[in-house]
Each structure stands twice: as structure tokens, then as C-alpha cells.
Design a protein around this motif. Structure first.
Motif, PDB file in Angstrom:
ATOM      1  N   GLU A 115       0.853  -1.191   0.000  1.00 20.92           N
ATOM      2  CA  GLU A 115       0.000   0.000   0.000  1.00 20.92           C
ATOM      3  C   GLU A 115       0.885   1.236   0.000  1.00 20.92           C
ATOM      4  OE1 GLU A 115      -3.994   1.656   2.291  1.00 20.92           O
ATOM      5  OE2 GLU A 115      -2.683   0.209   3.281  1.00 20.92           O
ATOM      6  N   ASP A 116       0.446   2.256  -0.711  1.00 22.37           N
ATOM      7  CA  ASP A 116       1.114   3.553  -0.687  1.00 22.37           C
ATOM      8  C   ASP A 116       0.028   4.605  -0.846  1.00 22.37           C
ATOM      9  OD1 ASP A 116       3.823   5.085  -0.892  1.00 22.37           O
ATOM     10  OD2 ASP A 116       2.578   5.902  -2.496  1.00 22.37           O
ATOM     11  N   LYS A 117      -0.173   5.411   0.181  1.00 15.71           N
ATOM     12  CA  LYS A 117      -1.295   6.360   0.138  1.00 15.71           C
ATOM     13  C   LYS A 117      -0.930   7.640   0.876  1.00 15.71           C
ATOM     14  CE  LYS A 117      -3.531   4.618   4.340  1.00 15.71           C
ATOM     15  NZ  LYS A 117      -4.763   4.062   4.920  1.00 15.71           N
ATOM     16  N   GLN A 118      -1.729   8.681   0.631  1.00 11.83           N
ATOM     17  CA  GLN A 118      -1.543   9.930   1.326  1.00 11.83           C
ATOM     18  C   GLN A 118      -1.984   9.806   2.782  1.00 11.83           C
ATOM     19  OE1 GLN A 118      -3.082  12.577  -2.256  1.00 11.83           O
ATOM     20  NE2 GLN A 118      -2.339  13.862  -0.586  1.00 11.83           N
ATOM     21  N   VAL A 119      -1.212  10.430   3.674  1.00 10.51           N
ATOM     22  CA  VAL A 119      -1.562  10.456   5.098  1.00 10.51           C
ATOM     23  C   VAL A 119      -2.514  11.606   5.371  1.00 10.51           C
ATOM     24  CG1 VAL A 119      -0.654  10.679   7.440  1.00 10.51           C
ATOM     25  CG2 VAL A 119       0.640   9.411   5.716  1.00 10.51           C
ATOM     26  N   GLU A 120      -2.191  12.765   4.833  1.00  9.78           N
ATOM     27  CA  GLU A 120      -3.052  13.934   4.964  1.00  9.78           C
ATOM     28  C   GLU A 120      -3.518  14.318   3.570  1.00  9.78           C
ATOM     29  OE1 GLU A 120      -0.655  16.900   6.728  1.00  9.78           O
ATOM     30  OE2 GLU A 120      -0.624  15.969   8.709  1.00  9.78           O
ATOM     31  N   GLU A 121      -4.811  14.429   3.395  1.00 12.41           N
ATOM     32  CA  GLU A 121      -5.327  14.799   2.086  1.00 12.41           C
ATOM     33  C   GLU A 121      -6.593  15.604   2.247  1.00 12.41           C
ATOM     34  OE1 GLU A 121      -6.600  11.523  -0.316  1.00 12.41           O
ATOM     35  OE2 GLU A 121      -7.441  10.426   1.365  1.00 12.41           O
ATOM     36  N   GLU A 122      -7.004  16.239   1.165  1.00 11.81           N
ATOM     37  CA  GLU A 122      -8.238  16.996   1.188  1.00 11.81           C
ATOM     38  C   GLU A 122      -9.403  16.064   1.493  1.00 11.81           C
ATOM     39  OE1 GLU A 122      -5.159  18.449  -1.502  1.00 11.81           O
ATOM     40  OE2 GLU A 122      -6.467  16.728  -1.832  1.00 11.81           O
ATOM     41  N   GLY A 123     -10.452  16.642   2.016  1.00 16.68           N
ATOM     42  CA  GLY A 123     -11.637  15.854   2.300  1.00 16.68           C
ATOM     43  C   GLY A 123     -11.720  15.365   3.721  1.00 16.68           C
ATOM     44  N   GLN A 124     -10.714  15.688   4.549  1.00 23.76           N
ATOM     45  CA  GLN A 124     -10.731  15.241   5.933  1.00 23.76           C
ATOM     46  C   GLN A 124     -11.134  16.348   6.892  1.00 23.76           C
ATOM     47  OE1 GLN A 124      -6.710  13.860   6.479  1.00 23.76           O
ATOM     48  NE2 GLN A 124      -7.099  11.921   5.467  1.00 23.76           N
ATOM     49  N   GLY A 125     -11.463  17.546   6.353  1.00 28.16           N
ATOM     50  CA  GLY A 125     -11.646  18.690   7.230  1.00 28.16           C
ATOM     51  C   GLY A 125     -13.073  19.121   7.462  1.00 28.16           C
ATOM     52  N   VAL A 295      -5.181  28.199  -7.368  1.00 24.69           N
ATOM     53  CA  VAL A 295      -5.386  28.365  -5.923  1.00 24.69           C
ATOM     54  C   VAL A 295      -4.192  27.854  -5.135  1.00 24.69           C
ATOM     55  CG1 VAL A 295      -7.899  28.196  -6.173  1.00 24.69           C
ATOM     56  CG2 VAL A 295      -6.563  26.133  -5.660  1.00 24.69           C
ATOM     57  N   ASN A 296      -4.068  28.371  -3.915  1.00 24.21           N
ATOM     58  CA  ASN A 296      -3.147  27.841  -2.912  1.00 24.21           C
ATOM     59  C   ASN A 296      -3.961  27.187  -1.808  1.00 24.21           C
ATOM     60  OD1 ASN A 296      -1.117  29.078  -4.393  1.00 24.21           O
ATOM     61  ND2 ASN A 296      -0.157  30.057  -2.621  1.00 24.21           N
ATOM     62  N   ALA A 297      -3.349  26.210  -1.132  1.00 22.09           N
ATOM     63  CA  ALA A 297      -4.067  25.505  -0.064  1.00 22.09           C
ATOM     64  C   ALA A 297      -3.083  24.835   0.876  1.00 22.09           C
ATOM     65  CB  ALA A 297      -5.015  24.463  -0.646  1.00 22.09           C
ATOM     66  N   HIS A 298      -3.591  24.494   2.056  1.00 24.04           N
ATOM     67  CA  HIS A 298      -2.874  23.645   2.992  1.00 24.04           C
ATOM     68  C   HIS A 298      -3.584  22.301   3.102  1.00 24.04           C
ATOM     69  CE1 HIS A 298      -0.080  26.363   5.635  1.00 24.04           C
ATOM     70  NE2 HIS A 298       0.269  26.324   4.367  1.00 24.04           N
ATOM     71  N   THR A 299      -3.046  21.427   3.898  1.00 23.03           N
ATOM     72  CA  THR A 299      -3.325  19.997   4.124  1.00 23.03           C
ATOM     73  C   THR A 299      -2.498  19.229   3.113  1.00 23.03           C
ATOM     74  OG1 THR A 299      -5.514  20.457   5.037  1.00 23.03           O
ATOM     75  CG2 THR A 299      -5.019  18.186   4.451  1.00 23.03           C
ATOM     76  N   THR A 300      -2.913  19.113   1.870  1.00 26.04           N
ATOM     77  CA  THR A 300      -1.944  18.841   0.811  1.00 26.04           C
ATOM     78  C   THR A 300      -1.471  20.204   0.353  1.00 26.04           C
ATOM     79  OG1 THR A 300      -2.977  16.774   0.104  1.00 26.04           O
ATOM     80  CG2 THR A 300      -1.550  17.869  -1.485  1.00 26.04           C
ATOM     81  N   ASN A 301      -0.333  20.659   0.876  1.00 26.68           N
ATOM     82  CA  ASN A 301       0.124  22.016   0.615  1.00 26.68           C
ATOM     83  C   ASN A 301       0.336  22.211  -0.881  1.00 26.68           C
ATOM     84  OD1 ASN A 301       0.064  22.172   3.373  1.00 26.68           O
ATOM     85  ND2 ASN A 301       2.273  22.421   3.635  1.00 26.68           N
ATOM     86  N   SER A 302      -0.303  23.243  -1.448  1.00 25.29           N
ATOM     87  CA  SER A 302      -0.319  23.416  -2.897  1.00 25.29           C
ATOM     88  C   SER A 302      -0.177  24.878  -3.259  1.00 25.29           C
ATOM     89  CB  SER A 302      -1.635  22.886  -3.486  1.00 25.29           C
ATOM     90  OG  SER A 302      -1.894  21.561  -3.087  1.00 25.29           O
ATOM     91  N   GLN A 303       0.487  25.128  -4.382  1.00 27.62           N
ATOM     92  CA  GLN A 303       0.669  26.473  -4.905  1.00 27.62           C
ATOM     93  C   GLN A 303       0.321  26.476  -6.395  1.00 27.62           C
ATOM     94  OE1 GLN A 303       4.757  28.003  -5.240  1.00 27.62           O
ATOM     95  NE2 GLN A 303       4.050  29.962  -4.416  1.00 27.62           N
ATOM     96  N   ASN A 304      -0.505  27.449  -6.797  1.00 28.28           N
ATOM     97  CA  ASN A 304      -0.904  27.594  -8.208  1.00 28.28           C
ATOM     98  C   ASN A 304      -1.542  26.317  -8.751  1.00 28.28           C
ATOM     99  OD1 ASN A 304       0.040  30.270  -8.408  1.00 28.28           O
ATOM    100  ND2 ASN A 304       2.115  29.571  -8.890  1.00 28.28           N
ATOM    101  N   ARG A 305      -2.401  25.714  -7.971  1.00 27.33           N
ATOM    102  CA  ARG A 305      -3.091  24.483  -8.348  1.00 27.33           C
ATOM    103  C   ARG A 305      -4.395  24.839  -9.062  1.00 27.33           C
ATOM    104  NH1 ARG A 305      -4.128  19.760  -3.815  1.00 27.33           N
ATOM    105  NH2 ARG A 305      -5.113  18.182  -5.142  1.00 27.33           N
ATOM    106  N   TYR A 306      -4.750  24.086 -10.081  1.00 25.26           N
ATOM    107  CA  TYR A 306      -5.991  24.356 -10.792  1.00 25.26           C
ATOM    108  C   TYR A 306      -7.171  24.142  -9.848  1.00 25.26           C
ATOM    109  CZ  TYR A 306      -9.465  24.328 -14.519  1.00 25.26           C
ATOM    110  OH  TYR A 306     -10.545  24.605 -15.319  1.00 25.26           O
ATOM    111  N   TRP A 307      -8.111  25.061  -9.868  1.00 25.15           N
ATOM    112  CA  TRP A 307      -9.142  25.151  -8.835  1.00 25.15           C
ATOM    113  C   TRP A 307     -10.058  23.936  -8.746  1.00 25.15           C
ATOM    114  CZ3 TRP A 307     -14.298  24.745  -9.885  1.00 25.15           C
ATOM    115  CH2 TRP A 307     -14.705  24.883 -11.217  1.00 25.15           C
ATOM    116  N   ALA A 308     -10.271  23.218  -9.853  1.00 27.66           N
ATOM    117  CA  ALA A 308     -11.300  22.169  -9.872  1.00 27.66           C
ATOM    118  C   ALA A 308     -10.938  20.955  -9.031  1.00 27.66           C
ATOM    119  CB  ALA A 308     -11.599  21.737 -11.300  1.00 27.66           C
TER     120      ALA A 308
END
Length: 328
Positions: A115-125, A295-308
Motif C-alpha cells: 500500500e502507498d497512500k496519502q496520510v493527509e489529504e483533502e476531504g478530511q476537514g 489556488v493555494n491551499a494547505h493539508t496537501t500544501n499546494s501552490q498555483n493548483r488548478y481550482w477544480a
């Protein structure tokens, strides 16, 4: 026979080529995560093609954070950072993100990645709170307009921030979003699911006025106490979504119907499952060549990510969005 370290290195080499070349290599040995991950990267390829975006250059780096050997398994917690140099009809920009992942290896006649998966990801908040529609009660002397009055309550505002309180400064909000997209301002609490806390900080840095209440379900506020305190709307995606929809004083927003109507400094809310529980929040930092938000975001820290967010493992075909134009 290769040991677990060699097996993990081989697996990561394949994953690295995956990030660099948008191929599915490196996932053959996984089971539970395979279908979701392959579908995710197929969406990435579709989106880049549909948006007429070319991947010009890609870099990635891995950092092992912790290893737990529990015979017959080995669990490896690691962080991977990826940066893409993209071009869209003459417009060039860099998209970056940081994923925290866990790789599970099992020893069964040799080492295998199971298994290989994200520990922190969107959708948990998400937090399924009732919409906080009544935002009126404020602490005495804590009106939403005066940064100086709020500083007297022990909040460490600077003179520069006091000047910023004269309206919403989108440039300052975006500047803050880029400054802290992959790190955490020590002046604030760092949440395990940090997306809405981060967006609130961006709004705050732009001069959005705080609205206080003694009730955490009301207003939009953060107090620099020991320990600190905050409203649900400051740090919970579901609560901020409803606060922005209903606020009539302090931080206010107007809902618009399409992402293209947003400007840098505006906010997007996400319900990945379409079940009414809003789970994620991002801040708009730029527009692409087609006038679509990045967009920028935290949790999966992201910069200049497409909004969708079709590149998110939390994405589903039932996803719902709310687009809020900040009007304060």
C-alpha cells in the motif's frame, strides 16, 4: 534477495518517473490504493489536455520522515515535493505541491509494496455543524473595523497591518498565501487539517475585519491567548462556507456562479462527496490563460493548483463547489 530498503527505493524510482512523466509506472505492486491513484492521474492527464497546458519541466524530491519495522511489515512515512513548470498558450507558471504519504511493505517470500497512500489529504476537514446564521453578538469594545482596538486585546498586530485594515487588500492576501503555502506562521496554531486556518490567515493578512463573539459558532475570529482560541468559522471548512454565505458585518462575501468570476484573494469551498458536508477551502492566487482560477491551499500544501481539484484523491463525480467573492 532485496531487502525492504532496496524495494522501497525501487518503488520510489518508479513513482518519481510517474511524477515526472505522468505515467502509471510504480503502482503495479500496490492493491488498495491502485485504482484510486490510477484514476487520479488519468484525470490529471485529461485536465492538462483539455486546458491546453504543456508540462515543460518537472522536479520531485523525497524525504523519509519515519520508519517502523513490525515484522513482517515495514511502514515508511515520507514526504514528496513536486514542482511542474507549465505553459498554457504563452502563459507560463509553476505548480507545486507537497504530499505526506505512507508506504507499507510486507515480507512474504521477499519484500512487496502492499500500500502507498496519502496520510493527509483533502476531504478530511469537514464538520457537520449547523449553519451559524446569527453573527451579531460581539465582545464589548471589539468592533470589526478597528485593528487598533483589537490589538489592545492582546493580539500582536503590527502598524503595517493596522494600515491594511482600510478595506481588503487582495495583493497582501495573495502575498501571504505564497509566503506560507508550504510552511506555517508560528503566530498561529497549526492544525492537523489546516486548509481553512490557512485561508483565514490569508484573509486576515489582507485586512479582512474580525468579528468577535463569546460563542465559537458565531463570528469569524482568532484570539492570541494562552492557549489561543478561535471560532469554528476560522478553522473548519464547513463553518467558513456557511459564515461567508450569511455574514452581514465584518468579513463579507458575495456568492458567484462560476469560478471565472473570482479574483485573486477570493475563496472556493469544496464538498467532495456532494453530501452537504463541506470539507475543504482554498484561496485564489492567480488566473490562468483561460481566466480560470489557480489556488493555494494547505493539508496537501499546494501552490498555483488548478481550482477544480480533479487531481485530488478525494475528488468524486458528485463534487460541489461554492465560489465566494470577498466584498469587505
Amino acid at each position: 534477495m532485496a531487502g525492504w530498503k532496496e524495494t522501497f527505493q525501487s518503488f520510489w524510482d518508479k513513482r518519481n518517473r510517474h511524477y515526472l512523466n505522468l505515467q502509471a509506472g510504480g503502482l503495479e505492486d500496490t492493491d488498495i490504493s491502485t485504482v484510486r491513484e490510477l484514476a487520479r492521474w488519468e484525470r490529471v492527464r485529461e485536465d492538462l489536455r483539455d486546458r491546453k497546458v504543456k508540462l515543460k519541466r518537472s522536479t520531485s524530491k523525497i524525504e523519509v520522515l519515519n520508519v517502523a519495522e513490525e515484522n513482517p511489515n515495514v511502514n515508511i512515512w515520507y514526504r514528496v515535493g513536486v514542482s511542474w513548470d507549465l505553459e498554457q498558450e504563452g502563459c507560463q507558471f509553476r505548480q507545486s505541491w507537497m504530499e505526506s504519504r505512507i508506504c507499507v511493505l510486507k515480507n512474504k517470500s521477499g519484500w512487496w509494496v502492499t500500500e502507498d497512500k496519502q496520510v493527509e489529504e483533502e476531504g478530511q476537514g469537514g464538520m457537520n455543524l449547523s449553519p451559524p446564521l446569527d453573527e451579531e453578538p460581539l465582545l464589548a469594545g471589539a468592533q470589526s473595523g478597528s485593528m487598533h482596538q483589537r490589538a489592545e486585546q492582546g493580539e500582536r498586530y503590527t502598524d503595517e497591518m493596522y494600515e491594511m485594515s482600510r478595506g481588503y487588500n487582495r495583493h497582501r492576501a495573495v502575498e501571504y498565501a505564497h509566503r506560507w503555502w508550504n510552511s506555517y506562521n508560528p503566530q498561529f496554531k497549526h492544525f492537523e487539517v489546516d486548509c481553512t486556518n490557512y485561508v483565514s490567515q490569508c484573509l486576515w493578512a489582507g485586512g479582512a475585519p474580525l468579528t468577535y463573539s463569546q460563542d465559537r459558532t458565531k463570528g469569524w475570529w482568532y484570539r492570541f491567548e494562552t492557549p489561543p482560541n478561535w471560532s469554528f468559522s476560522w478553522a473548519v471548512a464547513h463553518s467558513l462556507r456557511w459564515y461567508l454565505a450569511g455574514s452581514t458585518s465584518g468579513l463579507r462575501a458575495r456568492e458567484v456562479q462560476s469560478a471565472r468570476e473570482l479574483e485573486p484573494g477570493d475563496v472556493i469551498c469544496y464538498d467532495f462527496d456532494g453530501d452537504g458536508r463541506w470539507q475543504h477551502t482554498t484561496v485564489v492566487v492567480a488566473k490562468d490563460a483561460h481566466n480560470e482560477p489557480l489556488v493555494n491551499a494547505h493539508t496537501t500544501n499546494s501552490q498555483n493548483r488548478y481550482w477544480a481539484y480533479r487531481d485530488s484523491s478525494a475528488w468524486t463525480s458528485n463534487i460541489q463547489y461554492k465560489f465566494f467573492h470577498i466584498i469587505v
